[in-house]
Design an enzyme around this catalytic site. Structure first.
Site, PDB file in Angstrom:
ATOM      1  CB  CYS A 133      -0.990  -0.003   1.155  1.00  0.00           C
ATOM      2  SG  CYS A 133      -2.315   1.221   0.945  1.00  0.00           S
ATOM      3  CG  ASP A 202      -5.588   2.307   7.701  1.00  0.00           C
ATOM      4  OD1 ASP A 202      -4.828   1.625   7.007  1.00  0.00           O
ATOM      5  OD2 ASP A 202      -6.048   3.407   7.331  1.00  0.00           O
TER       6      ASP A 202
HETATM    7  C1  RUB Z   1      -3.911   3.359   3.331  1.00  0.00           C
HETATM    8  C2  RUB Z   1      -3.216   2.355   4.194  1.00  0.00           C
HETATM    9  C3  RUB Z   1      -1.931   2.784   4.849  1.00  0.00           C
HETATM   10  C4  RUB Z   1      -2.285   3.291   6.260  1.00  0.00           C
HETATM   11  C5  RUB Z   1      -1.097   3.940   6.927  1.00  0.00           C
HETATM   12  O1  RUB Z   1      -5.234   2.954   3.011  1.00  0.00           O
HETATM   13  O2  RUB Z   1      -3.683   1.260   4.428  1.00  0.00           O
HETATM   14  O3  RUB Z   1      -1.055   1.713   4.966  1.00  0.00           O
HETATM   15  O4  RUB Z   1      -3.335   4.225   6.186  1.00  0.00           O
HETATM   16  O5  RUB Z   1      -0.745   5.126   6.244  1.00  0.00           O
HETATM   17  P1  RUB Z   1      -6.143   3.924   2.118  1.00  0.00           P
HETATM   18  P2  RUB Z   1       0.060   6.302   6.973  1.00  0.00           P
HETATM   19  O6  RUB Z   1      -5.423   4.166   0.844  1.00  0.00           O
HETATM   20  O7  RUB Z   1      -7.406   3.120   1.922  1.00  0.00           O
HETATM   21  O8  RUB Z   1      -6.388   5.190   2.910  1.00  0.00           O
HETATM   22  O9  RUB Z   1       1.321   5.700   7.452  1.00  0.00           O
HETATM   23  O10 RUB Z   1       0.280   7.342   5.908  1.00  0.00           O
HETATM   24  O11 RUB Z   1      -0.803   6.794   8.092  1.00  0.00           O
END
Ligand code: RUB
Length: 320
Positions: A133, A202
């Protein structure tokens, strides 16, 4: 009174994922409270109801990224405490809200910076990494290790159905890091070449389980089997306080058109399509969680939270 267009735009942008990634969602949501606040005119009680209404709209945009309600809780609990202790001018309350929004954003940015430092210490020269991701915090760790002069290579899963992995691959490659993009289902195929998996989160539950983009748990399982280390990079505000009371983290299920085009669905009415956006990685598959307070095992994570923030959050749903 209604909410300013710029506020409504942020609500829509979070829902439609133009604003995405847990850390960014939290910062933008908290900033949107300020946009709402600036657009208000009227009395004190009305102001409090209006801000609570704005908070409810934001909290309902995406259910899984707990950073969002935690960010809103941070601002709202402080504001309500000022209000209850007698602060009764709208201008003063607006100033306070402004201050708390700035505070949360600073906490969030500084947390990511510290995690990059602590996480990079766990990455060794010559490591081959895999990430899934598009986590700004995980990317921060990887970039920092590279900037410290460690020679690293990174495999990036494309992350169906929204292809956030392409954003990650672009970010790492343009930083000068040797980057290989693979389909999600190739993760196990390459796992024996990988030294460490680094992902974001998340939400993190009271038992140390980590909720992250769909597919994360499958990668963790493959890593576990291959004895590859699995690292989660997450700020402490990704902790879900609800899970202390036995509530489960809600997993967002998005529109099926993200998976297949509408025409295909119409041609195949007998096929049911499902599109969960996140999954739960059990603590057994996680070696370490890197937070701004230090690096811990998943079972230590809730203890760290208790020690730092105490058991009782002033109010779990201050927007109600
Ligand atoms: C994004 C996702 C990321 C986490 C952590 O999902 O799963 O790994 O949100 O991100 P989506 P961060 O694209 O559905 O929002 O480290 O930037 O908080």
């Amino acid at each position: 009174m209604g909410y300013p267009d710029d506020f409504i735009r942020v609500v829509e942008d979070i829902k439609s994922m133009r604003i995405r990634g847990a850390a960014r969602i939290a910062r933008e949501a908290v900033s949107a409270l300020r946009v709402a606040s600036e657009g208000f005119s009227g009395g004190v009680e009305e102001y409090i109801d209006y801000i609570k209404g704005a908070a409810r709209m934001l909290v309902n945009t995406r259910p899984t990224a707990v950073s969002l309600p935690n960010g809103i809780r941070y601002v709202l609990n402080k504001l309500l405490s000022d209000y209850r202790s007698g602060l009764d001018s709208v201008e003063q309350l607006k100033d306070r809200l402004d201050r708390y929004v700035d505070e949360f954003i600073r906490i969030s940015v500084e947390a990511a910076e510290k995690i990059a430092v602590y996480g990079a210490r766990r990455i060794e020269d010559g490591d081959v990494l895999l990430t899934h991701c598009n986590s700004s915090v995980a990317i921060g760790v990887i970039k920092r290790a590279f900037d410290e002069g460690k020679s690293i290579k990174v495999f990036v899963t494309e992350t169906r159905p929204r292809y956030q992995g392409r954003l990650t691959a672009e970010a790492l490659s343009s930083h000068g890091i040797e980057t290989t993009l693979i389909v999600d289902s190739a993760a196990r195929y390459y796992m024996n070449e990988i030294d460490k998996v680094v992902v974001g989160a998340d939400a993190i539950a009271a038992n140390g389980a980590v909720v992250n983009k769909i597919g994360t748990s499958q990668i963790a399982l493959a890593a576990h089997e291959a004895r590859t280390s699995f690292m989660v990079a997450a700020e402490t505000y990704k902790f879900s306080p609800d899970t202390l009371f036995g509530r489960l983290i809600k997993i967002e299920e998005r529109e099926v058109e993200e998976v297949v085009p509408r025409e295909w669905l119409e041609k195949n009415p007998g096929v049911r399509v499902r599109n969960p956006a996140f999954d739960v990685t059990p603590p057994e598959y996680i070696d370490l969680i890197v937070t701004e307070l230090g690096v811990v095992s998943p079972s230590m994570f809730p203890l760290l939270i208790m020690e730092r923030y105490g058991l009782v959050y002033s109010e779990l749903e201050p927007w109600e």
